[in-house]
Design a protein around this motif. Structure first.
Motif, PDB file in Angstrom:
ATOM      1  N   TRP A 144      -8.316  -2.382  -9.168  1.00 59.25           N
ATOM      2  CA  TRP A 144      -7.988  -1.406  -8.125  1.00 59.25           C
ATOM      3  C   TRP A 144      -7.361  -0.157  -8.736  1.00 59.25           C
ATOM      4  O   TRP A 144      -7.754   0.967  -8.440  1.00 59.25           O
ATOM      5  CB  TRP A 144      -7.043  -2.022  -7.098  1.00 59.25           C
ATOM      6  N   THR A 166     -11.414   1.044  -8.810  1.00 62.37           N
ATOM      7  CA  THR A 166     -11.821   1.088  -7.402  1.00 62.37           C
ATOM      8  C   THR A 166     -11.131   2.195  -6.623  1.00 62.37           C
ATOM      9  O   THR A 166     -11.767   2.882  -5.810  1.00 62.37           O
ATOM     10  CB  THR A 166     -11.558  -0.269  -6.732  1.00 62.37           C
ATOM     11  N   SER A 167      -9.846   2.397  -6.837  1.00 58.23           N
ATOM     12  CA  SER A 167      -9.115   3.425  -6.088  1.00 58.23           C
ATOM     13  C   SER A 167      -9.717   4.811  -6.307  1.00 58.23           C
ATOM     14  O   SER A 167      -9.673   5.660  -5.411  1.00 58.23           O
ATOM     15  CB  SER A 167      -7.633   3.431  -6.482  1.00 58.23           C
ATOM     16  N   TRP A 183      -4.833   7.504  -3.539  1.00 54.36           N
ATOM     17  CA  TRP A 183      -5.130   6.088  -3.323  1.00 54.36           C
ATOM     18  C   TRP A 183      -4.511   5.217  -4.410  1.00 54.36           C
ATOM     19  O   TRP A 183      -4.024   4.122  -4.127  1.00 54.36           O
ATOM     20  CB  TRP A 183      -6.641   5.878  -3.278  1.00 54.36           C
ATOM     21  N   ARG A 184      -4.496   5.692  -5.628  1.00 53.92           N
ATOM     22  CA  ARG A 184      -3.970   4.887  -6.731  1.00 53.92           C
ATOM     23  C   ARG A 184      -2.456   4.777  -6.699  1.00 53.92           C
ATOM     24  O   ARG A 184      -1.892   3.744  -7.084  1.00 53.92           O
ATOM     25  CB  ARG A 184      -4.428   5.474  -8.075  1.00 53.92           C
ATOM     26  N   THR A 194      -0.903   2.405  -3.184  1.00 53.87           N
ATOM     27  CA  THR A 194      -0.461   1.192  -3.893  1.00 53.87           C
ATOM     28  C   THR A 194       1.021   0.953  -3.676  1.00 53.87           C
ATOM     29  O   THR A 194       1.455  -0.190  -3.453  1.00 53.87           O
ATOM     30  CB  THR A 194      -0.772   1.312  -5.394  1.00 53.87           C
ATOM     31  N   ALA A 239       1.508  -0.428  -0.315  1.00 56.00           N
ATOM     32  CA  ALA A 239       0.994  -1.796  -0.235  1.00 56.00           C
ATOM     33  C   ALA A 239       2.007  -2.820  -0.728  1.00 56.00           C
ATOM     34  O   ALA A 239       2.020  -3.961  -0.258  1.00 56.00           O
ATOM     35  CB  ALA A 239      -0.292  -1.909  -1.052  1.00 56.00           C
ATOM     36  N   ILE A 268      -6.695  -3.812   0.060  1.00 59.07           N
ATOM     37  CA  ILE A 268      -7.176  -3.153  -1.153  1.00 59.07           C
ATOM     38  C   ILE A 268      -7.735  -4.186  -2.136  1.00 59.07           C
ATOM     39  O   ILE A 268      -8.679  -3.897  -2.882  1.00 59.07           O
ATOM     40  CB  ILE A 268      -6.091  -2.273  -1.818  1.00 59.07           C
ATOM     41  N   THR A 297     -11.598  -4.230  -3.510  1.00 60.16           N
ATOM     42  CA  THR A 297     -11.830  -4.343  -4.953  1.00 60.16           C
ATOM     43  C   THR A 297     -12.725  -5.525  -5.276  1.00 60.16           C
ATOM     44  O   THR A 297     -13.620  -5.433  -6.128  1.00 60.16           O
ATOM     45  CB  THR A 297     -10.493  -4.474  -5.695  1.00 60.16           C
ATOM     46  N   SER A 328      -4.279   0.762   6.964  1.00 56.54           N
ATOM     47  CA  SER A 328      -4.983  -0.515   7.064  1.00 56.54           C
ATOM     48  C   SER A 328      -6.247  -0.385   7.901  1.00 56.54           C
ATOM     49  O   SER A 328      -7.288  -0.963   7.566  1.00 56.54           O
ATOM     50  CB  SER A 328      -4.059  -1.580   7.670  1.00 56.54           C
ATOM     51  N   LEU A 381      -8.807   1.224   5.791  1.00 53.82           N
ATOM     52  CA  LEU A 381      -9.289   0.291   4.778  1.00 53.82           C
ATOM     53  C   LEU A 381     -10.224  -0.750   5.384  1.00 53.82           C
ATOM     54  O   LEU A 381     -11.193  -1.181   4.736  1.00 53.82           O
ATOM     55  CB  LEU A 381      -8.107  -0.386   4.086  1.00 53.82           C
TER      56      LEU A 381
END
Length: 405
Positions: free
Chosen positions: A120, A124-125, A138-139, A143, A146, A156, A160, A208, A211
């Motif tokens: 991730w 992926t991010s 996003w990274r 995170t 999260a 996430i 991933t 969420s 996502l």
């Protein structure tokens, strides 16, 4: 006392001659003894097809211990040997012999989730945005959020796992199972949070919901699911997508601090100006004429509005105004409930308008998680429309390059 040094005793398998000197065995004796030694060393290997499902997925040997195998115990995952009534019971402590093989320090690690988290943050991010600033958001910010709101963390990880399933087909089943597990864990929590929105939880809830929409894309086209409508009525994806709007309107944009709302308001670098690469003006003018004569009087105004917003989305995309490819979904975001309900009822004019939106959606297929969705949606619309109505979606079909059956 004799001056001779003591000599070590000879091995039992080294016979001596009558003169006390060891003799070399004959070739016949050596061959027989070698065969005997091989027979002793070779151990019988028992193949078993009764290993637990987790070990089979990982292609490792299962010791078939009950009520759970040692591999599952060390990885702290649910072993299918374990009766359902004991699913929530903590497994017994390993024996001293097992502790030597798997110390508690390492037994507590969930390697699968660590692998997903690694991918991730490193890969992926970065695929969720076409802009460097979006990838950093996003990274880092997502995170960090999260770590405090685990429903985001599960989502996430599910995305991933879907990413890895796409590019590691040899382990696809394993990653799909992980993706479904994390999604199923997060969904009930997000649903409950949606029903009690307030300023303290609006940021994680909004993320969420976004996502969840992305995860639906990442799973790939599903039978009967066409994003804006379903084969049997309302689409599950549309419910969650409209939840983004509900969340924003319920709490208010100004109450969001770290979510996507500030990024929506921010002025991102425009996408490349591709004006003139697609001659959409005439087809959309023809679509406007079609709406005027084909719409029922009670539905004319909402269909005209849908066309106006669609034309604006085309202009922004091909005129170098939009900063992200995802902004084309502003069309669905801004649609009135009456128009969306007409889509769920598979009414012809809304379906034809939606087919023209698919051209904008096709640009998003540069992202791995959107692959295949455009032609899937067009196929769903084509199958519902009558033969005499299909002529009105020939332009989007030709632009996308899909060939009807």
């Amino acid at each position: 006392m004799s001056d001779a040094l003591p000599t070590p005793s000879e091995p039992a398998d080294s016979p001596e001659g009558s003169d006390g000197v060891a003799r070399r065995p004959s070739p016949e004796e050596g061959s027989a003894r070698g065969a005997e030694n091989k027979a002793i060393k070779r151990r019988a290997h028992r193949k078993s097809r009764f290993g637990c499902k987790n070990c089979k997925l990982r292609r490792i040997k299962c010791d078939e211990r009950k009520p759970e195998c040692l591999n599952c115990r060390n990885r702290q995952v649910r072993c299918d040997y374990l009766p359902s009534s004991q699913a929530a019971v903590t497994t017994a402590a390993p024996s001293p012999a097992e502790a030597v093989v798997a110390p508690s320090l390492f037994g507590a690690l969930n390697v699968e989730d660590l692998e997903l988290m690694y991918h991730w943050t490193t890969s992926t991010s970065a695929t969720l945005s076409s802009q460097t600033s979006g990838a950093i958001f996003w990274r880092t910010q997502v995170t960090e959020l999260a770590l405090s709101h685990h429903h985001i963390l599960h989502l996430i990880l599910s995305i991933t796992a879907s990413h890895l399933a796409r590019f590691r087909p040899q382990r696809r089943d394993e990653y799909v199972a992980l993706a479904d597990h994390h999604y199923a864990t997060a969904l009930p929590v997000v649903t409950a949070e949606l029903s009690h929105l307030h300023q303290d939880n609006c940021d994680p809830v909004l993320l969420s919901v976004q996502l969840i929409c992305t995860f639906t894309w990442a799973r790939g086209p599903q039978p009967g699911e066409y994003l804006a409508f379903g084969e049997k009525g309302r689409s599950d994806w549309l419910v969650m997508f409209r939840g983004i709007r509900t969340t924003l309107e319920t709490v208010g944009y100004d109450n969001f601090t770290r979510s996507m709302a500030p990024n929506i308001r921010a002025h991102a670098k425009p996408l490349p100006n591709v004006a003139g690469t697609l001659a959409y003006e005439e087809p959309l003018a023809e679509l406007s004429d079609y709406i005027q004569y084909a719409s029922k009087p009670a539905q004319l105004s909402q269909n005209v509005y849908a066309h106006q917003v669609l034309l604006e989305c085309y202009s922004n995309r091909y005129g170098g105004v939009d900063g992200e490819y995802h902004i084309v979904f502003a069309w669905l975001f801004r649609m009135h409930e009456e128009f969306l309900e007409a889509l769920q009822r598979h009414q012809t004019v809304p379906l034809v308008i939606y087919a023209h939106f698919a051209v904008l959606m096709n640009d998003m297929e540069s992202f791995w998680y959107m692959k295949g969705w455009t032609t899937h949606v067009l196929a769903g619309i084509w199958n519902i429309l009558r033969d005499e109505d299909r002529v009105h979606i020939r332009w989007p079909v030709s632009v996308v390059g899909w060939i009807p059956p």
